[in-house]
Design a protein around this motif. Structure first.
Motif, PDB file in Angstrom:
ATOM      1  N   ALA A  40      60.845  65.352  -2.240  1.00  0.00           N
ATOM      2  CA  ALA A  40      60.241  65.630  -3.542  1.00  0.00           C
ATOM      3  C   ALA A  40      61.164  66.420  -4.458  1.00  0.00           C
ATOM      4  CB  ALA A  40      58.937  66.401  -3.342  1.00  0.00           C
ATOM      5  N   ASP A  41      60.884  66.332  -5.735  1.00  0.00           N
ATOM      6  CA  ASP A  41      61.583  67.142  -6.725  1.00  0.00           C
ATOM      7  C   ASP A  41      61.360  68.628  -6.426  1.00  0.00           C
ATOM      8  OD1 ASP A  41      62.796  67.721  -9.413  1.00  0.00           O
ATOM      9  OD2 ASP A  41      60.771  68.491  -9.773  1.00  0.00           O
ATOM     10  N   ASP A  42      62.391  69.423  -6.637  1.00  0.00           N
ATOM     11  CA  ASP A  42      62.260  70.875  -6.476  1.00  0.00           C
ATOM     12  C   ASP A  42      61.704  71.451  -7.786  1.00  0.00           C
ATOM     13  OD1 ASP A  42      62.509  73.610  -6.202  1.00  0.00           O
ATOM     14  OD2 ASP A  42      64.508  73.529  -5.300  1.00  0.00           O
ATOM     15  N   PRO A  43      60.459  71.930  -7.786  1.00  0.00           N
ATOM     16  CA  PRO A  43      59.848  72.410  -9.033  1.00  0.00           C
ATOM     17  C   PRO A  43      60.513  73.644  -9.622  1.00  0.00           C
ATOM     18  CG  PRO A  43      58.454  72.945  -7.151  1.00  0.00           C
ATOM     19  CD  PRO A  43      59.545  72.056  -6.629  1.00  0.00           C
ATOM     20  N   ASN A  44      61.367  74.294  -8.851  1.00  0.00           N
ATOM     21  CA  ASN A  44      62.050  75.488  -9.353  1.00  0.00           C
ATOM     22  C   ASN A  44      63.393  75.183  -9.996  1.00  0.00           C
ATOM     23  OD1 ASN A  44      60.081  77.443  -8.523  1.00  0.00           O
ATOM     24  ND2 ASN A  44      60.735  77.087  -6.408  1.00  0.00           N
ATOM     25  N   LYS A  45      63.739  73.903 -10.078  1.00  0.00           N
ATOM     26  CA  LYS A  45      64.993  73.500 -10.716  1.00  0.00           C
ATOM     27  C   LYS A  45      64.704  72.741 -12.005  1.00  0.00           C
ATOM     28  CE  LYS A  45      67.849  73.305  -6.542  1.00  0.00           C
ATOM     29  NZ  LYS A  45      68.731  72.443  -5.693  1.00  0.00           N
ATOM     30  N   ASP A  46      65.643  72.794 -12.935  1.00  0.00           N
ATOM     31  CA  ASP A  46      65.483  72.090 -14.211  1.00  0.00           C
ATOM     32  C   ASP A  46      65.494  70.581 -14.000  1.00  0.00           C
ATOM     33  OD1 ASP A  46      65.435  74.505 -15.552  1.00  0.00           O
ATOM     34  OD2 ASP A  46      67.583  74.473 -16.016  1.00  0.00           O
ATOM     35  N   GLY A  47      64.771  69.886 -14.863  1.00  0.00           N
ATOM     36  CA  GLY A  47      64.749  68.436 -14.793  1.00  0.00           C
ATOM     37  C   GLY A  47      63.965  67.931 -13.598  1.00  0.00           C
ATOM     38  N   PHE A  48      64.103  66.632 -13.334  1.00  0.00           N
ATOM     39  CA  PHE A  48      63.378  65.998 -12.233  1.00  0.00           C
ATOM     40  C   PHE A  48      64.352  65.220 -11.373  1.00  0.00           C
ATOM     41  CE2 PHE A  48      60.923  62.782 -10.078  1.00  0.00           C
ATOM     42  CZ  PHE A  48      59.752  63.442  -9.728  1.00  0.00           C
ATOM     43  N   ASN A  49      64.234  65.362 -10.033  1.00  0.00           N
ATOM     44  CA  ASN A  49      65.105  64.641  -9.121  1.00  0.00           C
ATOM     45  C   ASN A  49      64.409  64.480  -7.776  1.00  0.00           C
ATOM     46  OD1 ASN A  49      67.275  63.930  -7.256  1.00  0.00           O
ATOM     47  ND2 ASN A  49      68.675  64.502  -8.888  1.00  0.00           N
ATOM     48  N   ALA A  50      63.934  63.274  -7.514  1.00  0.00           N
ATOM     49  CA  ALA A  50      63.305  62.969  -6.230  1.00  0.00           C
ATOM     50  C   ALA A  50      64.101  61.849  -5.573  1.00  0.00           C
ATOM     51  CB  ALA A  50      61.855  62.538  -6.434  1.00  0.00           C
ATOM     52  N   ALA A  51      64.108  61.826  -4.244  1.00  0.00           N
ATOM     53  CA  ALA A  51      64.873  60.806  -3.523  1.00  0.00           C
ATOM     54  C   ALA A  51      64.022  60.183  -2.428  1.00  0.00           C
ATOM     55  CB  ALA A  51      66.129  61.418  -2.917  1.00  0.00           C
ATOM     56  N   CYS A  52      64.235  58.917  -2.191  1.00  0.00           N
ATOM     57  CA  CYS A  52      63.564  58.205  -1.109  1.00  0.00           C
ATOM     58  C   CYS A  52      64.638  57.573  -0.234  1.00  0.00           C
ATOM     59  CB  CYS A  52      62.640  57.127  -1.695  1.00  0.00           C
ATOM     60  SG  CYS A  52      61.964  55.987  -0.463  1.00  0.00           S
ATOM     61  N   HIS A 104      67.136  55.850  -2.638  1.00  0.00           N
ATOM     62  CA  HIS A 104      66.737  55.604  -4.022  1.00  0.00           C
ATOM     63  C   HIS A 104      66.535  56.963  -4.691  1.00  0.00           C
ATOM     64  CE1 HIS A 104      64.378  52.032  -2.055  1.00  0.00           C
ATOM     65  NE2 HIS A 104      65.669  51.949  -1.867  1.00  0.00           N
ATOM     66  N   ILE A 105      67.105  57.155  -5.854  1.00  0.00           N
ATOM     67  CA  ILE A 105      67.002  58.435  -6.560  1.00  0.00           C
ATOM     68  C   ILE A 105      66.299  58.226  -7.895  1.00  0.00           C
ATOM     69  CG2 ILE A 105      68.287  60.400  -7.491  1.00  0.00           C
ATOM     70  CD1 ILE A 105      70.617  59.344  -5.555  1.00  0.00           C
ATOM     71  N   TYR A 106      65.209  58.971  -8.100  1.00  0.00           N
ATOM     72  CA  TYR A 106      64.431  58.894  -9.344  1.00  0.00           C
ATOM     73  C   TYR A 106      64.666  60.206 -10.080  1.00  0.00           C
ATOM     74  CZ  TYR A 106      60.308  57.914 -12.300  1.00  0.00           C
ATOM     75  OH  TYR A 106      59.456  57.655 -13.352  1.00  0.00           O
ATOM     76  N   TYR A 107      65.313  60.144 -11.240  1.00  0.00           N
ATOM     77  CA  TYR A 107      65.777  61.377 -11.876  1.00  0.00           C
ATOM     78  C   TYR A 107      65.689  61.300 -13.402  1.00  0.00           C
ATOM     79  CZ  TYR A 107      69.973  58.752 -13.086  1.00  0.00           C
ATOM     80  OH  TYR A 107      70.844  57.818 -13.612  1.00  0.00           O
ATOM     81  N   GLY A 108      65.660  62.467 -14.021  1.00  0.00           N
ATOM     82  CA  GLY A 108      65.620  62.539 -15.475  1.00  0.00           C
ATOM     83  C   GLY A 108      65.587  63.979 -15.941  1.00  0.00           C
ATOM     84  N   PRO A 109      65.688  64.206 -17.243  1.00  0.00           N
ATOM     85  CA  PRO A 109      65.787  65.566 -17.790  1.00  0.00           C
ATOM     86  C   PRO A 109      64.456  66.278 -17.975  1.00  0.00           C
ATOM     87  CG  PRO A 109      65.959  63.977 -19.556  1.00  0.00           C
ATOM     88  CD  PRO A 109      65.867  63.176 -18.292  1.00  0.00           C
ATOM     89  N   ASN A 110      63.334  65.538 -17.869  1.00  0.00           N
ATOM     90  CA  ASN A 110      62.035  66.118 -18.214  1.00  0.00           C
ATOM     91  C   ASN A 110      61.147  66.351 -16.988  1.00  0.00           C
ATOM     92  OD1 ASN A 110      62.761  65.827 -20.981  1.00  0.00           O
ATOM     93  ND2 ASN A 110      62.127  63.685 -20.903  1.00  0.00           N
ATOM     94  N   THR A 111      60.132  67.178 -17.163  1.00  0.00           N
ATOM     95  CA  THR A 111      59.189  67.470 -16.073  1.00  0.00           C
ATOM     96  C   THR A 111      57.751  67.247 -16.527  1.00  0.00           C
ATOM     97  OG1 THR A 111      59.248  69.817 -16.669  1.00  0.00           O
ATOM     98  CG2 THR A 111      60.706  69.096 -14.897  1.00  0.00           C
TER      99      THR A 111
END
Length: 226
Positions: free
Chosen positions: A98-110, A157-164
């Motif tokens: 899962a994305d780390d909620p304490n970091k900027d932006g969004f980054n989740a990996a499968c 697979h990496i799902y990422y972007g600048p927004n939360t």
């Protein structure tokens, strides 16, 4: 009389041409107006929601997994309280980090579950304060010694972007996109025929060739959101 008839014909032709031009202009203006209206309608912001709960975190992070596999994928990572936990149990071949909620932006990996020893080792070394270069070198030696392996063809697979913020109806994160990794340990451009730099947008290329971490990188172009 002949001149009068000719004058009438010319006048008729001028009126016809003028009417035709007006019709074309009106049609073009209508088309332009419809196009502008369509563009404005697609530009209207969606009903976005901030990622504020563990449920939000799970729903958005699962977008990194293939659609047909999300319901049965395991989800691990930091919860909203900052604890590394299993957020959701799973029963298929995928693990979602899962994305780390304490970091900027969004980054989740499968990734495929067979990659978990490799991924877990990286997390452990990072927790020890090792740098990216140190982690690379340590895992390289451990792969060579047979401490763990990476199955050729295993995917990430990496799902990422600048927004939360995300759309609660679709779970899609605003502005996020996917990129893909296919692990091919020790592969080179010579052994695979895959270039070490992308030949064109969307084209696959080989990163970290000749190492334990050699992988095919595929970064799709961002979708046109206009």
């Amino acid at each position: 009389m002949k001149h009068l008839i000719t004058a009438f014909i010319l006048t008729g032709l001028l009126i016809s041409c003028n009417s035709s031009d007006k019709t074309k202009t009106t049609t073009q203006e209508t088309s332009d107006t419809e196009t502008t209206a369509e563009s404005l309608s697609t530009a209207i912001p969606k009903n976005l929601k901030a990622i504020e709960t563990n449920e939000d975190l799970i729903a958005t992070s699962l977008m990194a997994a293939p659609a047909e596999s999300r319901a049965k994928s395991k989800v691990i990572g930091y919860n909203m309280a900052g604890e590394f936990v299993t957020l959701k149990e799973g029963e298929n071949e995928f693990i979602v980090l899962a994305d780390d909620p304490n970091k900027d932006g969004f980054n989740a990996a499968c990734y495929h579950k067979d990659l978990e020893p490799f991924m877990a080792r990286g997390r452990a070394l990072r927790a020890e304060g090792k740098s990216s270069e140190e982690i690379f070198d340590i895992r390289e030696e451990e792969m060579k010694s047979g401490k763990f392996t990476i199955t050729p063809g295993a995917t990430l697979h990496i799902y990422y972007g600048p927004n939360t913020t995300y759309d609660p109806e679709t779970s899609m994160v605003d502005g996020a996109q996917l990129r893909y990794v296919i692990y091919m340990p020790w592969s080179t451009s010579a052994s695979t025929g895959i270039p070490e730099t992308p030949s064109a947008p969307d084209h696959p290329w080989l990163m970290n060739p000749g190492t334990h971490r050699a992988h095919i990188m595929i970064s799709p172009m961002a979708k046109d959101k206009s």
